[in-house]
Design a protein around this motif. Structure first.
Motif, PDB file in Angstrom:
ATOM      1  N   ASN A   1      -5.039  -9.419  -6.343  1.00  0.00           N
ATOM      2  CA  ASN A   1      -3.633  -9.183  -6.027  1.00  0.00           C
ATOM      3  C   ASN A   1      -2.870 -10.498  -6.132  1.00  0.00           C
ATOM      4  O   ASN A   1      -2.443 -11.080  -5.143  1.00  0.00           O
ATOM      5  CB  ASN A   1      -3.496  -8.585  -4.618  1.00  0.00           C
ATOM      6  N   HIS A   2      -2.750 -10.979  -7.378  1.00  0.00           N
ATOM      7  CA  HIS A   2      -1.955 -12.181  -7.632  1.00  0.00           C
ATOM      8  C   HIS A   2      -1.032 -11.902  -8.810  1.00  0.00           C
ATOM      9  O   HIS A   2      -1.199 -10.902  -9.529  1.00  0.00           O
ATOM     10  CB  HIS A   2      -2.844 -13.401  -7.875  1.00  0.00           C
ATOM     11  N   ALA A   3      -0.071 -12.766  -9.033  1.00  0.00           N
ATOM     12  CA  ALA A   3       1.027 -12.472  -9.963  1.00  0.00           C
ATOM     13  C   ALA A   3       0.543 -12.147 -11.367  1.00  0.00           C
ATOM     14  O   ALA A   3       1.094 -11.260 -12.036  1.00  0.00           O
ATOM     15  CB  ALA A   3       2.005 -13.645  -9.999  1.00  0.00           C
TER      16      ALA A   3
ATOM     17  N   VAL B   1      -1.985 -10.593 -12.468  1.00  0.00           N
ATOM     18  CA  VAL B   1      -2.439  -9.209 -12.606  1.00  0.00           C
ATOM     19  C   VAL B   1      -1.246  -8.282 -12.811  1.00  0.00           C
ATOM     20  O   VAL B   1      -1.241  -7.423 -13.706  1.00  0.00           O
ATOM     21  CB  VAL B   1      -3.249  -8.783 -11.371  1.00  0.00           C
ATOM     22  N   TRP B   2      -0.223  -8.460 -12.007  1.00  0.00           N
ATOM     23  CA  TRP B   2       0.935  -7.567 -12.091  1.00  0.00           C
ATOM     24  C   TRP B   2       1.765  -7.830 -13.341  1.00  0.00           C
ATOM     25  O   TRP B   2       2.358  -6.893 -13.908  1.00  0.00           O
ATOM     26  CB  TRP B   2       1.773  -7.705 -10.824  1.00  0.00           C
TER      27      TRP B   2
ATOM     28  N   GLU C   1       0.460  -8.673 -16.219  1.00  0.00           N
ATOM     29  CA  GLU C   1      -0.261  -7.981 -17.285  1.00  0.00           C
ATOM     30  C   GLU C   1      -0.024  -6.471 -17.216  1.00  0.00           C
ATOM     31  O   GLU C   1       0.137  -5.813 -18.249  1.00  0.00           O
ATOM     32  CB  GLU C   1      -1.757  -8.289 -17.242  1.00  0.00           C
ATOM     33  N   HIS C   2       0.024  -5.902 -16.019  1.00  0.00           N
ATOM     34  CA  HIS C   2       0.334  -4.477 -15.903  1.00  0.00           C
ATOM     35  C   HIS C   2       1.729  -4.176 -16.447  1.00  0.00           C
ATOM     36  O   HIS C   2       1.943  -3.137 -17.089  1.00  0.00           O
ATOM     37  CB  HIS C   2       0.209  -4.023 -14.450  1.00  0.00           C
ATOM     38  N   ALA C   3       2.669  -5.075 -16.200  1.00  0.00           N
ATOM     39  CA  ALA C   3       4.027  -4.881 -16.730  1.00  0.00           C
ATOM     40  C   ALA C   3       4.013  -4.870 -18.249  1.00  0.00           C
ATOM     41  O   ALA C   3       4.623  -4.001 -18.894  1.00  0.00           O
ATOM     42  CB  ALA C   3       4.954  -5.973 -16.210  1.00  0.00           C
TER      43      ALA C   3
ATOM     44  N   GLN D   1      -2.400  -2.227  -2.865  1.00  0.00           N
ATOM     45  CA  GLN D   1      -1.370  -3.121  -3.377  1.00  0.00           C
ATOM     46  C   GLN D   1      -0.959  -4.181  -2.359  1.00  0.00           C
ATOM     47  O   GLN D   1      -0.338  -5.170  -2.728  1.00  0.00           O
ATOM     48  CB  GLN D   1      -0.155  -2.313  -3.820  1.00  0.00           C
TER      49      GLN D   1
ATOM     50  N   GLY E   1      -6.145  -5.751  -4.692  1.00  0.00           N
ATOM     51  CA  GLY E   1      -5.168  -5.350  -5.691  1.00  0.00           C
ATOM     52  C   GLY E   1      -5.551  -4.059  -6.398  1.00  0.00           C
ATOM     53  O   GLY E   1      -6.417  -3.304  -5.938  1.00  0.00           O
ATOM     54  N   PRO E   2      -4.930  -3.792  -7.535  1.00  0.00           N
ATOM     55  CA  PRO E   2      -5.195  -2.564  -8.283  1.00  0.00           C
ATOM     56  C   PRO E   2      -6.581  -2.602  -8.922  1.00  0.00           C
ATOM     57  O   PRO E   2      -7.263  -3.632  -8.878  1.00  0.00           O
ATOM     58  CB  PRO E   2      -4.097  -2.558  -9.353  1.00  0.00           C
TER      59      PRO E   2
ATOM     60  N   TRP F   1       5.063 -11.537 -21.747  1.00  0.00           N
ATOM     61  CA  TRP F   1       6.090 -11.080 -20.817  1.00  0.00           C
ATOM     62  C   TRP F   1       7.385 -11.872 -20.996  1.00  0.00           C
ATOM     63  O   TRP F   1       8.476 -11.292 -21.081  1.00  0.00           O
ATOM     64  CB  TRP F   1       5.543 -11.225 -19.400  1.00  0.00           C
TER      65      TRP F   1
END
Length: 468
Positions: free
Chosen positions: A98-100, A102-103, A105-107, A321, A326-327, A347
């Motif tokens: 759960n760090h930036a 990861v999110w 990359e999901h975006a 979350q 994290g996910p 991104w």
């Protein structure tokens, strides 16, 4: 030192148009690199940067230059270059958590899901490039379509040999993937091209039926959305129908051409990518990003997880979350455990240019290829060797005095290519079309302009006359 590095990058980028496109590393310098001893005493940062400026920056591959049109190595955009540097400063392992990173990359994966028209339950990864993306996708195909549990048994107890199908113009990494997955090159069916260098669908149908009659087990078709050789786009909708008829995995290698779905001209041919079970694409090819930046997207995200996860299904979670974990972890969806922060540059670039900016750049490159095609067709000494597809043009120098003598024309055009590459004036590559050696210009370069295409034609004609 950070400011000094940024200055070196900025000076390098802004000075590219004034220097040669390419120059070989001098033999003495190459020998120095190869035979330099392991340093025992550390050098100062200033001394190291000075050596980089003297011995590394003057001898690039050349792809940042406005007149580089070889292979499919785009000029990297500045914002993505700095995104890469920022990602290195953070240096996370993006296996999960759960760090930036990861999110982010999901975006990015969500944006590519939208670009390809994939459903919400699809899943993907950022990987090193097209080779890793195609291997990952075909590993999922093997897991889903093989008649046994390949994760437990491998291919040791398989009753019918697996076969996959690829077009004549398909990329060699598909063959490498099939070999690594234990399918074997003898069971890769290469389907001949039609008159437009696309996979011949009736011959694909014949090959599948023949293998079924022979007791083999067809599992997947790997189509191309823009081959690297000619830019040809296979008939994706027709191939999807064949795959559905025979219950085959429909994979698309869109490493080069997939982003052209944003363009008005190629959207109709590329929108059927939404029918695929998996797609590979490379933002570092035609979205102008620094390598490495590849993407694999799989329609059935659960199947992708089943193919790679070492976490038993009953222990898997959808992630917390707000917690540390994290996910679901990316490492459950591919072969890498330690994964770099590739997503940040992607991104940043997508946010900076948007789809409208990228559409304009892609259409710019295509218009240059179209302009070059018109120049070739109106030249008395040049011959177009294949239809222009996407941003690739295949042609040769063929004066009337040598018409009909393909052996001499092949030798002459090879000499023309080498002469131009070493001249530093422009840089493109060569290939073979129906036994004829072709000069291959691939424009994935937002710095290139119309006058550069005029220059290419004049340079080829002048070089051809001089060497003939």
């Amino acid at each position: 030192m950070g400011y000094s590095v940024v200055d070196l990058i900025a000076d390098h980028i802004s000075g590219l148009p004034d220097g040669p496109v390419f120059q070989p590393v001098p033999p003495a310098l190459a020998e120095e690199f190869v035979h330099s001893p392991l340093p025992a005493t550390g050098a100062s940062a200033d001394a190291i940067l000075a050596e980089v400026a003297e011995k590394v920056l003057p001898y690039p591959m050349g792809n940042g230059h406005p007149r580089f049109y070889a292979w499919i190595n785009s000029a990297p955009s500045p914002i993505a270059i700095f995104g890469d540097a920022l990602a290195s400063a953070l240096d996370p392992s993006v296996a999960g958590g759960n760090h930036a990173a990861v999110w982010v990359e999901h975006a990015v994966l969500g944006w590519f899901r939208t670009l390809l028209g994939f459903p919400p339950e699809s899943m993907g990864l950022l990987v090193s490039g097209g080779s890793a993306a195609n291997l990952t996708a075909l590993a999922v195909a093997r897991h889903v379509k093989a008649s046994i549990d390949v994760r437990t048994e491998g291919l040791q107890k398989i009753d019918r040999p697996l076969t996959i199908y690829i077009g004549e113009e398909g990329h060699s990494c598909i063959r490498k993937a099939a070999e690594l997955l234990g399918i074997g090159s003898n069971y890769i069916r290469v389907i001949p091209s039609d008159a437009h260098l696309r996979m011949n669908v009736p011959l694909l149908q014949e090959a599948i039926l023949a293998d079924i009659d022979q007791g083999l087990h067809p599992i997947a078709v790997a189509a191309s959305a823009g081959t690297v050789n000619s830019g040809a786009i296979d008939p994706l909708e027709d191939i999807a129908a064949v795959c559905k008829q025979h219950d085959l995995w429909f994979h698309i290698d869109g490493s080069y051409g997939a982003p052209a779905v944003l363009t008005q001209q190629y959207r109709p041919e590329l929108e059927p990518m939404s029918l695929a079970d998996s797609v590979a694409l490379d933002p570092h090819k035609w979205l102008y990003l620094p390598v490495e930046a590849g993407v694999v997207m799989v329609r059935d995200g659960a199947a992708m997880r089943d193919a790679f996860s070492l976490v038993p299904p009953y222990l898997r979670t959808d992630g917390n979350q707000s917690g540390v974990g994290g996910p679901p972890w990316f490492s459950e969806y591919g072969i890498q455990q330690t994964r770099g922060f590739r997503a940040l540059k992607v991104w940043m670039a997508l946010k900076y240019y948007g789809t409208e900016g990228y559409t304009a750049s892609l259409e710019h490159d295509i218009s240059l290829a179209q302009h070059l095609t018109r120049l070739v067709e109106t030249s008395e000494d040049l011959e177009l060797l294949a239809p222009q597809n996407l941003s690739i043009v295949l042609f040769r120098y063929a004066p009337s005095t040598l018409q009909g003598d393909d052996e001499q024309l092949n030798a002459l055009n090879k000499a023309i290519l080498q002469d131009i590459q070493l001249s530093g004036k422009a840089f493109f590559s060569g290939t073979v079309v129906d036994g004829k050696f072709a000069l291959r210009v691939c424009v994935v370069n937002y710095r290139a302009q119309m006058e550069d295409m005029d220059f290419v034609v004049e340079l080829v004609e002048d070089t051809g006359r001089r060497l003939a």
